[in-house]
Design a protein around this motif. Structure first.
Motif, PDB file in Angstrom:
ATOM      1  N   ALA A 178     -16.433 -63.306 -30.326  1.00  0.00           N
ATOM      2  CA  ALA A 178     -16.479 -62.496 -31.534  1.00  0.00           C
ATOM      3  C   ALA A 178     -17.747 -61.647 -31.988  1.00  0.00           C
ATOM      4  N   ILE A 179     -18.397 -62.327 -32.180  1.00  0.00           N
ATOM      5  CA  ILE A 179     -19.472 -61.991 -32.174  1.00  0.00           C
ATOM      6  C   ILE A 179     -20.721 -61.179 -31.290  1.00  0.00           C
ATOM      7  N   LEU A 180     -20.383 -61.028 -29.857  1.00  0.00           N
ATOM      8  CA  LEU A 180     -21.319 -61.403 -28.524  1.00  0.00           C
ATOM      9  C   LEU A 180     -21.828 -59.716 -28.905  1.00  0.00           C
ATOM     10  N   HIS A 181     -21.296 -58.562 -29.352  1.00  0.00           N
ATOM     11  CA  HIS A 181     -22.071 -57.655 -29.030  1.00  0.00           C
ATOM     12  C   HIS A 181     -22.177 -57.232 -30.566  1.00  0.00           C
ATOM     13  N   TRP A 182     -22.482 -58.027 -31.655  1.00  0.00           N
ATOM     14  CA  TRP A 182     -22.849 -57.373 -32.635  1.00  0.00           C
ATOM     15  C   TRP A 182     -24.238 -57.651 -32.765  1.00  0.00           C
ATOM     16  N   HIS A 183     -25.319 -56.638 -33.549  1.00  0.00           N
ATOM     17  CA  HIS A 183     -26.411 -57.154 -33.922  1.00  0.00           C
ATOM     18  C   HIS A 183     -26.969 -57.705 -34.625  1.00  0.00           C
ATOM     19  N   ASN A 184     -25.971 -58.400 -35.740  1.00  0.00           N
ATOM     20  CA  ASN A 184     -26.188 -59.052 -37.453  1.00  0.00           C
ATOM     21  C   ASN A 184     -24.669 -59.721 -37.401  1.00  0.00           C
ATOM     22  N   PRO A 185     -24.610 -61.015 -36.490  1.00  0.00           N
ATOM     23  CA  PRO A 185     -24.154 -61.710 -36.462  1.00  0.00           C
ATOM     24  C   PRO A 185     -23.408 -62.035 -37.318  1.00  0.00           C
ATOM     25  N   ALA A 186     -24.309 -62.519 -38.850  1.00  0.00           N
ATOM     26  CA  ALA A 186     -24.696 -62.776 -39.916  1.00  0.00           C
ATOM     27  C   ALA A 186     -22.634 -61.939 -40.770  1.00  0.00           C
ATOM     28  N   ARG A 187     -22.940 -60.566 -40.362  1.00  0.00           N
ATOM     29  CA  ARG A 187     -22.126 -60.180 -41.499  1.00  0.00           C
ATOM     30  C   ARG A 187     -20.364 -60.791 -41.102  1.00  0.00           C
ATOM     31  N   PHE A 188     -20.355 -60.820 -39.484  1.00  0.00           N
ATOM     32  CA  PHE A 188     -19.079 -61.531 -39.277  1.00  0.00           C
ATOM     33  C   PHE A 188     -18.324 -62.766 -39.589  1.00  0.00           C
ATOM     34  N   ARG A 189     -19.502 -62.883 -40.980  1.00  0.00           N
ATOM     35  CA  ARG A 189     -18.725 -63.746 -42.056  1.00  0.00           C
ATOM     36  C   ARG A 189     -17.957 -63.985 -42.914  1.00  0.00           C
ATOM     37  N   LYS A 190     -17.954 -62.066 -42.951  1.00  0.00           N
ATOM     38  CA  LYS A 190     -17.333 -61.683 -44.131  1.00  0.00           C
ATOM     39  C   LYS A 190     -14.967 -61.813 -43.370  1.00  0.00           C
TER      40      LYS A 190
END
Length: 490
Positions: free
Chosen positions: A38-50
């Motif tokens: 799910a975080i492959l294209h995220w610049h800041n993967p830490a935000r996905f923890r929300k």
């Protein structure tokens, strides 16, 4: 939020069989070592923890903390974030609505009243009150169309607002929407029993101001029977209306309202009968009615009318006998008031002036000053007005008692312009009153658009009802309507 939670929900619903939607299928199914798709294209993967707290940071990078068999959705986080977003949107909408109501609508609402649903029902009432104030201001500036629009909107916002509905009815009549206005007044009469007195007075005064004498006569007769405590006040208006109508209209009214007139007190029937007889040209019949003594308690208004009508028809001696008989029952002030009027009508100005000077030596109050003014309006005399003017100037207490507009118009009628102008700036003054440029009233005109007509004056100047009645009583009766060529005369 919705995309990944829906996919994980479907994965869990299928029993977690097949590839996990959010884990890399090429990695070992070991907690802390499986990469998150799910975080492959995220610049800041830490935000996905929300969205998914199962994502953890390791020395090798961000990994899923559970095996595929324990992957699950987090709808509670979705609900929390959605609730926060909706709350922010709601607060923004409330603020915009609040600013719109205050800056555009000028409604005196608070932010909490807009924000709290239980207080929403108060907002239309506050808007209605603000529009009512705007309508009053527009009406005072002569912008009737603008005032009526504001009132119509205010009434839609708060149909229970009596003040709005009353003023809307009044302005509608001023704009010649007679059918609507009459219906509205009757609705107010029916639906607001606690305010029936006010409704009837405003309706009466509006009919009077617009010279709708036929409707005024009809309403006054009805009210004389319904409001017996003030029957004499209503009968005076009915008498004025009967005198002011064309003879044909008066005859038609007497026939149509015969049953209602028979329900009145005997002396009221007697006076109305005399007025209708005069309108029909039957002076002998009118004199016969006016010569009859009244039965029942003494009424100063009826007595004054009977005496002045008798004297006006040439029976001054009979009127004097009647006054001598009734004088002790009327009291000193009413006795002298009637004597002044009677002596004036009889042409005995010496006696009239003597009686008036005795009146001025009696204690005077606001009501008595008003009646002295109506006497001088009915029987103008510049000398007597100047004596009244001097009497008031001699006692500073009268500055707060005397009505400036009343004293001004009385001086104009009596042709005492200099003394009249004094009262433009002295005595009690209605808020925002403006005196028109006027040197003389034209009592022959019933055109309320003519600036020197009584009808125009009573609409632009705040005057007591007794003064308005006295002025209108002097206006020439309405002429009969013109007969169209070829029409059959009744």
């Amino acid at each position: 939020m919705f995309y990944w939670n829906i996919r994980k929900s479907l994965y869990a619903w299928r029993g977690r069989r097949g590839p996990c939607p959010c884990q890399n299928p090429s990695d070992d199914n070991v907690p802390g070592r499986v990469r998150c798709e799910a975080i492959l294209h995220w610049h800041n993967p830490a935000r996905f923890r929300k969205i998914c707290p199962l994502l953890v940071e390791t020395p090798e990078g961000w990994r899923c903390a559970v095996p595929a068999g324990r992957v699950r959705p987090f709808w509670g986080r979705v609900a929390g974030h959605a609730a926060l977003l909706l709350l922010l949107l709601y607060l923004g909408a409330v603020t915009l609505a609040f600013l719109g109501l205050r800056l555009v609508g000028h409604a005196p609402v608070s932010w909490t009243q807009v924000a709290w649903p239980r207080q929403w029902e108060e907002i239309p009432r506050l808007q209605s009150k603000q529009l009512f104030r705007q309508a009053i201001d527009s009406f005072g500036r002569g912008r009737l169309a603008e005032a009526r629009l504001a009132l119509a909107t205010a009434w839609q916002l708060d149909p229970a607002n009596y003040d709005v509905a009353l003023m809307l009815s009044q302005i509608s009549m001023f704009q010649r929407s007679y059918a609507f206005a009459d219906g509205q007044f009757m609705l107010l009469w029916r639906d607001h029993p606690a305010n029936r007195g006010r409704t009837s007075v405003v309706y009466h005064d509006t009919l009077l101001a617009l010279d709708r004498m036929g409707k005024l006569a009809e309403f006054s007769v009805v009210m004389a029977a319904a409001d017996r405590a003030h029957a004499s006040v209503w009968i005076r208006s009915a008498l004025l209306a009967a005198r002011s109508m064309p003879a044909a209209d008066a005859a038609q009214f007497a026939t149509k309202e015969a049953a209602a007139i028979r329900a009145l007190a005997p002396h009221a029937q007697q006076l109305l009968g005399a007025e209708f007889a005069l309108q029909a040209g039957e002076e002998i019949k009118a004199l016969a009615a006016l010569h009859k003594p009244f039965s029942g308690p003494v009424n100063p208004y009826y007595t004054q009318y009977q005496i002045e009508r008798l004297a006006g028809l040439g029976a001054a001696a009979d009127a004097q006998l009647l006054l001598d008989q009734m004088g002790p029952l009327l009291g000193d002030f009413d006795h002298l008031l009637n004597q002044t009027a009677l002596s004036t009508l009889a042409g005995d100005l010496t006696e009239a002036h003597a009686a008036f000077r005795k009146l001025l030596r009696l204690p005077l109050n606001r009501q008595r000053l008003e009646r002295l003014a109506t006497l001088l309006i009915a029987h103008p005399d510049a000398c007597l007005y100047r004596e009244l003017h001097a009497r008031l100037l001699g006692d500073p207490r009268f500055e707060a008692i005397a009505d400036g507009a009343t004293m001004w118009i009385t001086g104009i009628v009596c042709a005492a312009q200099t003394e009249a102008d004094y009262w433009k700036t002295h005595g009690r003054q209605a808020a925002g009153v403006g005196y028109p440029a006027l040197g003389k009233l034209d009592f022959s005109s019933r055109d309320i658009q003519a600036t020197d007509s009584v009808g125009h004056l009573v609409n632009v100047l705040s005057l007591p009802r007794e003064v308005i009645l006295a002025l209108l009583w002097r206006v020439a009766p309405a002429p009969p309507p013109p007969t169209l060529p070829g029409a059959i005369k009744p």
